[in-house]
Design an enzyme around this catalytic site. Structure first.
Site, short mmCIF file in Angstrom:
data_model
loop_
_atom_site.label_atom_id
_atom_site.label_comp_id
_atom_site.label_asym_id
_atom_site.label_seq_id
_atom_site.Cartn_x
_atom_site.Cartn_y
_atom_site.Cartn_z
N LYS A 134 -3.23 1.82 2.81
CA LYS A 134 -4.28 2.41 1.97
C LYS A 134 -5.42 2.99 2.84
CE LYS A 134 -7.51 1.20 -1.63
NZ LYS A 134 -8.34 0.04 -1.85
N ASP A 152 -5.59 2.85 -5.73
CA ASP A 152 -6.42 1.65 -5.88
C ASP A 152 -6.33 1.21 -7.34
OD1 ASP A 152 -8.02 3.29 -7.40
OD2 ASP A 152 -9.89 2.72 -6.42
#
Ligand code: SF4
Length: 222
Positions: A134, A152
């Site tokens: 991420k 997210d």
């Protein structure tokens, strides 16, 4: 009953491939300020900010880095002080021990393998200590070379509500989004969903009555 309702809702809005262009276009118009909220002035500052943002808010990170980046400018600066001093300087972002260790390990690798520069490729970024996919995705996108789509909690929730994915696992969601979202929009797309998720499509009570996507969203309450 519930299943037929979902099917009906999907039929009402049409296939996701036919909706994605309008969704991006309307969200761009609705949230022209959507973008990364972290403040940074260089590639190294971007990387450090994103590493610090784990488990805390962007506002909190910005507060800490406003001071931090006055003294820590180059990768060498993070290694020139004892680890405890760096821990103190980033303390307010939480998990300061792990973060200080990861930042120092990352800076060492930048110096030893990348001439002190932040690499652009995801495969290289995830090799840096403490840099997960991420973080790598966010950094690569902000450096102008998105190679994936950041997923997210907001991106996951909105992608599900908008019928862009049926998955719950971020890796599978990202795969669905990569197939759906045009590549030039890969950087902005998560920001648009995050902004919309914070302002309108709120987790507990989506404000469908104020949403510009109601006719494109199978989860609309209207
Ligand atoms: S219509 Fe409602 S559920 Fe769909 S995106 Fe908008 S706020 Fe979220």
């Amino acid at each position: 009953m519930a299943r037929s309702y979902v099917r009906e809702a999907r039929r009402r809005v049409g296939p996701r491939r036919e909706r994605i262009g309008s969704v991006v276009e309307r969200l761009r118009a609705e949230h022209p300020d959507a973008g990364i909220a972290l403040r940074f002035g260089s590639d190294v500052e971007l990387l450090v900010s994103v590493m610090l943002s784990a488990q805390t808010t962007d506002v909190n990170v910005n507060r800490v880095t406003a001071k931090l980046f006055r003294t820590y400018r180059r990768p060498e600066d993070y290694l020139a002080v004892p680890q405890e001093e760096l821990e103190r300087d980033i303390y307010a972002t939480g998990f300061f021990r792990q973060k200080a260790k990861a930042i120092r390990g990352t800076m060492t690798m930048l110096i030893e393998e990348y001439e002190g520069k932040v690499p652009r490729r995801i495969e290289e970024l995830v090799r840096l200590p403490g840099v997960a996919r991420k973080t790598a995705n966010v950094v690569a996108a902000e450096l102008g070379e998105p190679q994936g789509i950041v997923v997210d909690t907001h991106v996951r929730r909105l992608s599900q509500r908008l019928g862009f994915t049926r998955h719950d696992d971020p890796v599978k969601i990202e795969r669905d989004l990569q197939r759906l979202v045009p590549r030039p929009d890969w950087r902005i797309f998560p920001h648009l969903l995050i902004w919309h998720g914070r302002r309108v499509c709120i987790a507990r009570s989506p404000r469908c009555e104020d949403c510009v996507l109601t006719d494109l969203c199978p989860a609309s309450r209207l």
